[in-house]
Design a protein around this motif. Structure first.
Motif, PDB file in Angstrom:
ATOM      1  N   ASP A   1      79.569 103.609  24.107  1.00  0.00           N
ATOM      2  CA  ASP A   1      80.810 103.668  24.895  1.00  0.00           C
ATOM      3  C   ASP A   1      81.658 104.865  24.476  1.00  0.00           C
ATOM      4  N   TRP A   2      81.745 105.077  23.160  1.00  0.00           N
ATOM      5  CA  TRP A   2      82.557 106.180  22.642  1.00  0.00           C
ATOM      6  C   TRP A   2      82.012 107.527  23.132  1.00  0.00           C
ATOM      7  N   ALA A   3      80.677 107.689  23.116  1.00  0.00           N
ATOM      8  CA  ALA A   3      80.075 108.946  23.582  1.00  0.00           C
ATOM      9  C   ALA A   3      80.407 109.181  25.060  1.00  0.00           C
ATOM     10  N   ASN A   4      80.361 108.119  25.863  1.00  0.00           N
ATOM     11  CA  ASN A   4      80.692 108.259  27.292  1.00  0.00           C
ATOM     12  C   ASN A   4      82.159 108.624  27.486  1.00  0.00           C
ATOM     13  N   MET A   5      83.009 107.989  26.666  1.00  0.00           N
ATOM     14  CA  MET A   5      84.439 108.249  26.747  1.00  0.00           C
ATOM     15  C   MET A   5      84.714 109.722  26.385  1.00  0.00           C
ATOM     16  N   PHE A   6      84.045 110.182  25.342  1.00  0.00           N
ATOM     17  CA  PHE A   6      84.250 111.558  24.881  1.00  0.00           C
ATOM     18  C   PHE A   6      83.673 112.556  25.885  1.00  0.00           C
ATOM     19  N   ALA A   7      82.523 112.222  26.478  1.00  0.00           N
ATOM     20  CA  ALA A   7      81.936 113.099  27.495  1.00  0.00           C
ATOM     21  C   ALA A   7      82.912 113.237  28.669  1.00  0.00           C
ATOM     22  N   ARG A   8      83.639 112.172  28.962  1.00  0.00           N
ATOM     23  CA  ARG A   8      84.660 112.212  30.018  1.00  0.00           C
ATOM     24  C   ARG A   8      85.720 113.269  29.678  1.00  0.00           C
ATOM     25  N   CYS A   9      86.063 113.387  28.389  1.00  0.00           N
ATOM     26  CA  CYS A   9      87.043 114.402  27.974  1.00  0.00           C
ATOM     27  C   CYS A   9      86.532 115.809  28.270  1.00  0.00           C
ATOM     28  N   TYR A  10      85.287 116.083  27.895  1.00  0.00           N
ATOM     29  CA  TYR A  10      84.723 117.409  28.151  1.00  0.00           C
ATOM     30  C   TYR A  10      84.686 117.684  29.662  1.00  0.00           C
ATOM     31  N   GLU A  11      84.407 116.626  30.425  1.00  0.00           N
ATOM     32  CA  GLU A  11      84.366 116.774  31.881  1.00  0.00           C
ATOM     33  C   GLU A  11      85.760 117.089  32.434  1.00  0.00           C
ATOM     34  N   LEU A  12      86.775 116.412  31.896  1.00  0.00           N
ATOM     35  CA  LEU A  12      88.154 116.690  32.326  1.00  0.00           C
ATOM     36  C   LEU A  12      88.549 118.136  31.999  1.00  0.00           C
ATOM     37  N   ALA A  13      88.003 118.663  30.899  1.00  0.00           N
ATOM     38  CA  ALA A  13      88.314 120.043  30.492  1.00  0.00           C
ATOM     39  C   ALA A  13      87.523 121.056  31.310  1.00  0.00           C
ATOM     40  N   GLY A  14      86.695 120.564  32.230  1.00  0.00           N
ATOM     41  CA  GLY A  14      85.972 121.458  33.135  1.00  0.00           C
ATOM     42  C   GLY A  14      84.768 122.144  32.513  1.00  0.00           C
ATOM     43  N   LEU A  15      84.197 121.553  31.465  1.00  0.00           N
ATOM     44  CA  LEU A  15      83.011 122.159  30.856  1.00  0.00           C
ATOM     45  C   LEU A  15      81.786 121.956  31.746  1.00  0.00           C
ATOM     46  N   THR A  16      80.772 122.780  31.525  1.00  0.00           N
ATOM     47  CA  THR A  16      79.478 122.602  32.197  1.00  0.00           C
ATOM     48  C   THR A  16      78.398 122.588  31.116  1.00  0.00           C
ATOM     49  N   ALA A  17      77.175 122.335  31.534  1.00  0.00           N
ATOM     50  CA  ALA A  17      76.049 122.280  30.590  1.00  0.00           C
ATOM     51  C   ALA A  17      75.798 123.640  29.944  1.00  0.00           C
ATOM     52  N   LEU A  18      76.388 124.697  30.512  1.00  0.00           N
ATOM     53  CA  LEU A  18      76.188 126.030  29.935  1.00  0.00           C
ATOM     54  C   LEU A  18      77.199 126.347  28.837  1.00  0.00           C
ATOM     55  N   ASP A  19      78.186 125.478  28.667  1.00  0.00           N
ATOM     56  CA  ASP A  19      79.177 125.739  27.625  1.00  0.00           C
ATOM     57  C   ASP A  19      78.572 125.567  26.237  1.00  0.00           C
ATOM     58  N   ARG A  20      79.132 126.341  25.289  1.00  0.00           N
ATOM     59  CA  ARG A  20      78.714 126.254  23.887  1.00  0.00           C
ATOM     60  C   ARG A  20      79.941 125.837  23.081  1.00  0.00           C
ATOM     61  N   VAL A  21      79.799 124.760  22.347  1.00  0.00           N
ATOM     62  CA  VAL A  21      80.960 124.121  21.739  1.00  0.00           C
ATOM     63  C   VAL A  21      80.890 124.219  20.216  1.00  0.00           C
ATOM     64  N   GLN A  22      81.745 125.057  19.636  1.00  0.00           N
ATOM     65  CA  GLN A  22      81.779 125.180  18.172  1.00  0.00           C
ATOM     66  C   GLN A  22      82.709 124.097  17.618  1.00  0.00           C
ATOM     67  N   ILE A  23      82.112 123.185  16.853  1.00  0.00           N
ATOM     68  CA  ILE A  23      82.863 122.034  16.343  1.00  0.00           C
ATOM     69  C   ILE A  23      83.300 122.337  14.911  1.00  0.00           C
ATOM     70  N   CYS A  24      84.618 122.485  14.738  1.00  0.00           N
ATOM     71  CA  CYS A  24      85.161 122.967  13.465  1.00  0.00           C
ATOM     72  C   CYS A  24      85.929 121.871  12.731  1.00  0.00           C
ATOM     73  N   VAL A  25      85.603 120.624  13.010  1.00  0.00           N
ATOM     74  CA  VAL A  25      86.311 119.516  12.356  1.00  0.00           C
ATOM     75  C   VAL A  25      85.354 118.839  11.376  1.00  0.00           C
ATOM     76  N   GLY A  26      85.919 117.980  10.524  1.00  0.00           N
ATOM     77  CA  GLY A  26      85.151 117.399   9.430  1.00  0.00           C
ATOM     78  C   GLY A  26      84.055 116.445   9.864  1.00  0.00           C
ATOM     79  N   TYR A  27      82.892 116.595   9.253  1.00  0.00           N
ATOM     80  CA  TYR A  27      81.805 115.632   9.424  1.00  0.00           C
ATOM     81  C   TYR A  27      81.823 114.686   8.229  1.00  0.00           C
ATOM     82  N   GLY A  28      81.172 113.559   8.373  1.00  0.00           N
ATOM     83  CA  GLY A  28      81.125 112.608   7.268  1.00  0.00           C
ATOM     84  C   GLY A  28      81.644 111.268   7.731  1.00  0.00           C
ATOM     85  N   VAL A  29      82.416 110.633   6.873  1.00  0.00           N
ATOM     86  CA  VAL A  29      82.858 109.272   7.189  1.00  0.00           C
ATOM     87  C   VAL A  29      83.970 109.275   8.251  1.00  0.00           C
TER      88      VAL A  29
END
Ligand code: ZN
Length: 429
Positions: A109-137
């Motif tokens: 559910d969370w992945a779908n909710m988050f994908a909705r955010c990227y969709e609202l931001a107008g991204l497409t499958a060609l976008d490249r997303v640099q994720i600069c936030v913390g990984y881990g717990v």
């Protein structure tokens, strides 16, 4: 707005039917799966069958951060352990961390909710997303990552990393989207400018979460990156993680997801609903969360609902940017002030940059004193400081009804960190 991840409902009536179904399910699920909720609901004299309309939500008791801490290490758990597939925890600056347990369906559910955010931001499958936030717990890195993969864009999972590596990735892999905290985005944008590579980058969109940012700071980040859009992504570990909503391309408020949770905006003192459009505390009730469902969870975040329909035509309702926390409020000389009040005042003045600090001190005379430190604009001159400081101090006195000193420091003198910047320094105790 059409799209793979946008909600299915069309009308308010359809939404309310969906919410009532989710609310009934959540209350039954929480009552029968969690000892904590069963005791609370029993104490409040509410049996699950008593929930027959959305208004019945108000009969249910609140859950607070203290409840999560007391229930450590598995607070609010409402399914057996064999159904839990992951935990996440908040950074927990005070006391114990808030830990949330997730089932496979929760992660989905969370992945779908988050994908909705990227969709609202107008991204497409060609976008490249640099994720600069913390990984881990933390929920940050993996939240942005799972959402990106579910959506179908290319993820560059760099994490907070070091600046040098970020700059190299920005240049070599040509990401079109950066996901980070506001402080980190500013840091990267400034470092790219210093390194003279800004014109070689391809960043179109910056998605910023985890901390508040002023309009001035957002404008600065957008200008330095030559980006088209800066988005605000709210979220909290208790409600899956980041991705509880996003502003669309019109930037007229944050579209939130009422098919996943009910958002109440309540007066933090009376716990009654505020008038439409007024600022209050965000209180969450999830509608399909299994591992650790939330029923009237007091987030302490403050915002207001934005009435009406967005120009984008989405059926998703909107709330404003988060303006602070109900427990961030400080009292000086009998006046209640939120850091966001200071920020709004600073935004009205020219010749200063976006970084600031609020310092509270008690002097030998027994009185409290407030000093606002703010950076000079990058192209500002020291000779103008006194005049600018005087104007801001006058504005503060008129707007807040309390006096404060204003100190202008050199551009870049206040600390920039990849994590949340501390704005308030209360040295009175
Ligand atoms: Zn919109």
């Amino acid at each position: 707005m059409a799209g793979t991840f946008q909600p299915q409902y069309r009308t308010q009536a359809e939404l309310e039917a969906l919410q009532l179904e989710g609310l009934k399910w959540t209350v039954q699920h929480a009552y029968h799966g969690s000892e904590f909720y069963r005791e609370r609901f029993d104490a409040a004299g509410v049996k699950p069958d008593a929930i027959q309309s959305l208004d019945d939500l108000r009969r249910l008791p609140f859950v607070t951060a203290q409840d999560l801490q007391q229930g450590y290490p598995f607070p609010l758990r409402a399914v057996p352990f064999e159904r839990i597939v992951r935990i996440h925890a908040s950074s927990g600056t005070t006391g114990k961390r808030k830990v949330m347990a997730y089932t496979a369906k929760d992660i989905d559910d969370w992945a779908n909710m988050f994908a909705r955010c990227y969709e609202l931001a107008g991204l497409t499958a060609l976008d490249r997303v640099q994720i600069c936030v913390g990984y881990g717990v933390w929920t940050a890195g993996v939240g942005f990552q799972n959402g990106c993969e579910r959506f179908g864009a290319m993820a560059l999972p760099v994490g907070p990393g070091n600046t040098e590596m970020h700059l190299q990735f920005l240049e070599d892999f040509q990401p079109t989207v950066i996901c980070s905290t506001a402080s980190m985005a500013l840091l990267l944008a400034e470092e790219a400018e210093k390194a003279g590579i800004s014109d070689k980058l391809n960043v179109r969109k910056v998605i910023m979460g985890a901390e508040r940012s002023s309009d001035a700071m957002r404008a600065k980040i957008r200008a330095l990156f030559r980006a088209e859009h800066v988005f605000d992504i709210p979220g909290l570990t208790e409600v899956y993680g980041p991705g509880t909503g996003l502003d669309c391309l019109h930037h007229a408020g944050i579209h939130y997801f009422p098919d996943y949770y009910i958002l109440e905006i309540l007066d933090p003192n009376t716990l009654e609903p505020v008038k439409e459009g007024e600022v209050g505390e965000m209180v969450y009730t999830t509608l399909r969360k299994e591992g650790a469902p939330l029923v009237r969870y007091r987030s302490r975040d403050l915002t207001r609902l934005i009435p009406g329909t967005c120009a984008c035509g989405s059926v998703l309702p909107r709330h404003d940017r988060i303006s602070g926390r109900s427990d961030d409020m400080f009292i000086i000389r009998g006046v209640n002030i939120y850091p966001s009040h200071i920020e709004e005042i600073l935004a009205r003045h020219h010749g200063i940059a976006s970084e600031y600090q609020i310092v509270l001190e008690r002097h030998d005379d027994g009185k409290d004193y407030m000093t606002v430190k703010v950076e000079r604009a990058p192209d500002g001159v020291q000779e103008s400081d006194a005049g600018i400081a005087k104007n801001i101090a006058t504005d503060m006195r008129k707007s807040l009804l309390v006096s404060g000193a204003v100190e202008i420091v050199g551009y870049g003198e206040l600390p920039r960190t990849g994590r949340k910047s501390q704005r308030l320094f209360d040295k009175r105790t």
